[in-house]
Motif scaffolding. Sequence first.
Motif, mmCIF file in Angstrom:
data_model
loop_
_atom_site.group_PDB
_atom_site.id
_atom_site.type_symbol
_atom_site.label_atom_id
_atom_site.label_comp_id
_atom_site.label_asym_id
_atom_site.label_seq_id
_atom_site.Cartn_x
_atom_site.Cartn_y
_atom_site.Cartn_z
ATOM 1 N N ASP A 143 -2.200 69.699 37.169
ATOM 2 C CA ASP A 143 -3.009 68.556 36.739
ATOM 3 C C ASP A 143 -3.090 67.522 37.850
ATOM 4 O OD1 ASP A 143 -4.345 66.614 35.287
ATOM 5 O OD2 ASP A 143 -2.571 65.949 34.223
ATOM 6 N N ASN A 144 -1.952 67.078 38.354
ATOM 7 C CA ASN A 144 -1.904 66.037 39.392
ATOM 8 C C ASN A 144 -1.229 66.572 40.641
ATOM 9 O OD1 ASN A 144 -2.814 63.949 37.573
ATOM 10 N ND2 ASN A 144 -0.792 64.068 36.641
ATOM 11 N N PHE A 145 -1.770 66.191 41.788
ATOM 12 C CA PHE A 145 -1.071 66.495 43.027
ATOM 13 C C PHE A 145 -1.436 65.459 44.076
ATOM 14 C CE2 PHE A 145 -4.949 69.006 43.256
ATOM 15 C CZ PHE A 145 -5.337 69.016 44.585
ATOM 16 N N ALA A 146 -0.500 65.295 45.017
ATOM 17 C CA ALA A 146 -0.683 64.371 46.143
ATOM 18 C C ALA A 146 -0.632 65.187 47.421
ATOM 19 C CB ALA A 146 0.414 63.311 46.145
ATOM 20 N N ARG A 147 -1.438 64.765 48.400
ATOM 21 C CA ARG A 147 -1.538 65.525 49.645
ATOM 22 C C ARG A 147 -1.542 64.578 50.836
ATOM 23 N NH1 ARG A 147 -6.514 69.233 49.528
ATOM 24 N NH2 ARG A 147 -5.085 70.540 48.359
ATOM 25 N N TRP A 148 -0.704 64.918 51.831
ATOM 26 C CA TRP A 148 -0.684 64.216 53.111
ATOM 27 C C TRP A 148 -1.142 65.208 54.172
ATOM 28 C CZ3 TRP A 148 3.096 64.161 49.461
ATOM 29 C CH2 TRP A 148 3.524 62.923 48.970
ATOM 30 N N GLU A 149 -2.018 64.768 55.074
ATOM 31 C CA GLU A 149 -2.466 65.646 56.151
ATOM 32 C C GLU A 149 -2.256 64.952 57.493
ATOM 33 O OE1 GLU A 149 -6.314 67.363 55.365
ATOM 34 O OE2 GLU A 149 -5.461 68.536 53.727
ATOM 35 N N PHE A 150 -1.887 65.759 58.478
ATOM 36 C CA PHE A 150 -1.610 65.273 59.828
ATOM 37 C C PHE A 150 -2.446 66.051 60.826
ATOM 38 C CE2 PHE A 150 2.114 64.287 57.352
ATOM 39 C CZ PHE A 150 2.511 63.040 57.808
ATOM 40 N N ASP A 151 -2.921 65.344 61.852
ATOM 41 C CA ASP A 151 -3.621 65.993 62.957
ATOM 42 C C ASP A 151 -2.676 66.979 63.630
ATOM 43 O OD1 ASP A 151 -5.951 64.538 62.498
ATOM 44 O OD2 ASP A 151 -5.354 62.930 63.877
ATOM 45 N N PRO A 152 -3.225 67.902 64.417
ATOM 46 C CA PRO A 152 -2.370 68.908 65.064
ATOM 47 C C PRO A 152 -1.233 68.291 65.892
ATOM 48 C CG PRO A 152 -4.674 69.489 65.326
ATOM 49 C CD PRO A 152 -4.637 68.106 64.727
ATOM 50 N N ILE A 178 1.132 68.542 53.611
ATOM 51 C CA ILE A 178 2.293 68.486 52.719
ATOM 52 C C ILE A 178 1.761 68.096 51.350
ATOM 53 C CG2 ILE A 178 4.511 67.371 52.261
ATOM 54 C CD1 ILE A 178 4.543 66.855 55.386
ATOM 55 N N GLU A 179 2.257 68.778 50.318
ATOM 56 C CA GLU A 179 1.717 68.550 48.981
ATOM 57 C C GLU A 179 2.847 68.505 47.954
ATOM 58 O OE1 GLU A 179 -2.345 70.243 48.193
ATOM 59 O OE2 GLU A 179 -1.189 71.386 46.728
ATOM 60 N N VAL A 180 2.665 67.666 46.949
ATOM 61 C CA VAL A 180 3.548 67.571 45.791
ATOM 62 C C VAL A 180 2.678 67.806 44.564
ATOM 63 C CG1 VAL A 180 4.922 65.988 44.390
ATOM 64 C CG2 VAL A 180 5.182 65.985 46.856
ATOM 65 N N GLN A 181 3.111 68.703 43.678
ATOM 66 C CA GLN A 181 2.351 69.032 42.474
ATOM 67 C C GLN A 181 3.184 68.745 41.242
ATOM 68 O OE1 GLN A 181 1.362 73.183 42.994
ATOM 69 N NE2 GLN A 181 0.179 72.793 44.855
ATOM 70 N N ASP A 182 2.536 68.247 40.189
ATOM 71 C CA ASP A 182 3.295 67.899 38.983
ATOM 72 C C ASP A 182 3.908 69.107 38.290
ATOM 73 O OD1 ASP A 182 0.938 68.931 37.936
ATOM 74 O OD2 ASP A 182 0.500 67.202 36.667
ATOM 75 N N THR A 183 3.398 70.315 38.532
ATOM 76 C CA THR A 183 3.956 71.516 37.915
ATOM 77 C C THR A 183 5.084 72.133 38.737
ATOM 78 O OG1 THR A 183 2.222 72.813 38.980
ATOM 79 C CG2 THR A 183 1.837 72.125 36.694
ATOM 80 N N ARG A 184 5.263 71.680 39.976
ATOM 81 C CA ARG A 184 6.340 72.189 40.833
ATOM 82 C C ARG A 184 7.531 71.255 40.716
ATOM 83 N NH1 ARG A 184 5.594 76.569 44.608
ATOM 84 N NH2 ARG A 184 3.464 77.242 44.334
#
Length: 181
Positions: free
Chosen positions: A65-74, A141-147
Amino acid sequence: MKETVPAPRRIIYNDDPALFDLDADTQDGEYSWFEPPAEINEQGWGDNGFRFTVAIGNSSDDALDNFARWEFDPVDGEFDIQAWIPAAWASAEIQYLIWVDSNDDGRFTEQENIASPWLDQSLVPGWASLGTHSLDGSVRIEVQDTRSRDDWRAHGDEATGVVASRIAVDAIRLVEVADRP
């Protein structure tokens, strides 16, 4: 003999995660990333505070349902990946999913998942390490509410369950662990 000073280690920050709420896009769906009260939100890293949602882990019948995502350049090198955990309000044990787009195709595939460490947010206020990893490419990097090992529905009444199962998301940083030549 001239003394050489090692180059400073790089620290790369992302304090603005993209927040996704799949339920908000459905009929009668509600947005469920929340901002804590102001005095609690001040515990966030940087100027933008933090957000939270509740965990719905430990259940095979729940869809993400919910997730947060951080992305970084190479990046290229050995980095300690760290998450900022507010001193209060975070209470769930969650899994962080870490990918590196090593073939530079702009996608993050299952094969590019380099680690999936668990972190009990209630035990580690401040910067918490998610491990040291060799990174060569863009990073997600990701955080998910089901994990999660927590589920707000399994902690008694609704109020207790929410308090015992909050997932806080704030800043992630990559800290280079070896000096560059």
